[in-house]
Design a protein around this motif. Structure first.
Motif, PDB file in Angstrom:
ATOM      1  N   GLN A 147      34.310  47.020  42.640  1.00 11.24           N
ATOM      2  CA  GLN A 147      35.565  46.388  42.240  1.00 11.24           C
ATOM      3  C   GLN A 147      35.895  46.797  40.805  1.00 11.24           C
ATOM      4  O   GLN A 147      35.012  46.872  39.954  1.00 11.24           O
ATOM      5  N   LYS A 152      36.815  44.671  33.596  1.00 11.66           N
ATOM      6  CA  LYS A 152      35.429  44.993  33.942  1.00 11.66           C
ATOM      7  C   LYS A 152      35.331  45.784  35.232  1.00 11.66           C
ATOM      8  O   LYS A 152      36.264  45.821  36.041  1.00 11.66           O
ATOM      9  N   GLN A 154      32.734  46.107  38.510  1.00 10.46           N
ATOM     10  CA  GLN A 154      31.617  45.500  39.252  1.00 10.46           C
ATOM     11  C   GLN A 154      30.853  46.605  39.972  1.00 10.46           C
ATOM     12  O   GLN A 154      31.461  47.432  40.653  1.00 10.46           O
ATOM     13  N   LEU A 170      24.062  42.753  41.637  1.00 10.74           N
ATOM     14  CA  LEU A 170      25.392  43.033  41.093  1.00 10.74           C
ATOM     15  C   LEU A 170      25.295  43.156  39.577  1.00 10.74           C
ATOM     16  O   LEU A 170      24.618  42.363  38.919  1.00 10.74           O
ATOM     17  N   THR A 171      25.990  44.140  39.042  1.00  9.06           N
ATOM     18  CA  THR A 171      26.030  44.397  37.611  1.00  9.06           C
ATOM     19  C   THR A 171      27.484  44.667  37.238  1.00  9.06           C
ATOM     20  O   THR A 171      28.266  45.075  38.100  1.00  9.06           O
ATOM     21  N   SER A 172      27.816  44.465  35.990  1.00 10.33           N
ATOM     22  CA  SER A 172      29.182  44.754  35.591  1.00 10.33           C
ATOM     23  C   SER A 172      29.191  45.465  34.235  1.00 10.33           C
ATOM     24  O   SER A 172      28.302  45.294  33.410  1.00 10.33           O
ATOM     25  N   ASN A 174      31.765  45.697  31.095  1.00  7.63           N
ATOM     26  CA  ASN A 174      32.930  45.012  30.554  1.00  7.63           C
ATOM     27  C   ASN A 174      33.716  45.933  29.634  1.00  7.63           C
ATOM     28  O   ASN A 174      33.171  46.858  29.026  1.00  7.63           O
TER      29      ASN A 174
END
Length: 180
Positions: A147, A152, A154, A170-172, A174
């Motif tokens: 996403q 950010k 995802q 899950l990591t993001s 930013n």
């Protein structure tokens, strides 16, 4: 001949000097006195503890080497290995993308835009700008972009846990405003 008789006299004098008391009598007397007066001190050994045998109480318990128990454990492990293989196998067979060579902390999200209706993120890596879309891969842990929003990105990463099993997390990334 005179030299010979002088040599014999000299040798006799040396031999006789060896038979005289040497002056170590005082030392020998002191040593004998010390041996006589010194008493050895041997500490007695502690009495050993009495051994009391414990009765074996698991006579009727399930045998840890029971064939059925071992088979069940092996089946459970093989199911786990199969699940791990289905998770990581597609990632191992695909071609790597360029941004997978860099760790996530070396990437900086500097912006986002909608390009032909699809959200696109702008990443800076080593002073180069990259466009990233949903489905692209980032980082060394098979991070797939799932996403993209205005602030950010995802990612779904596949990593190994402490037991060696593969799992998803899950990591993001930013948006970094005002940073160079």
């Amino acid at each position: 001949m005179r030299a010979y008789s002088l040599l014999v006299c000299l040798a006799s004098a040396v031999l006789l000097a060896g038979c005289l008391p040497s002056g170590n009598d005082e030392l020998a007397a002191w040593m004998a006195e010390q041996r006589a007066n010194t008493k050895s001190r041997v500490t007695p050994l502690a009495e050993s503890k009495k051994f009391t045998p414990e009765p074996y109480g698991a006579e009727n318990a399930l045998d840890p080497f029971n064939q059925a128990k071992l088979t069940q454990a092996l089946r459970r492990d093989s199911n786990r290995v199969a699940a791990n293989a289905t998770l990581i196998a597609p990632e191992m067979s695909r071609r790597k993308e360029p941004l997978e060579a860099y760790p996530l902390d070396a990437m900086t999200m500097v912006g986002s835009l909608n390009k032909t209706g699809a959200p696109t993120a702008l990443l800076r890596v080593e002073n180069l700008l990259y466009q990233v879309r949903v489905g692209n891969y980032l980082g060394p842990n098979y991070g797939k972009v799932v996403q993209i929003s205005e602030d950010k990105i995802q990612l779904r990463e596949i990593v190994q846990d402490a037991t060696g099993d593969w799992m998803e997390r899950l990591t993001s990334l930013n948006l970094q405003e005002g940073k160079k």
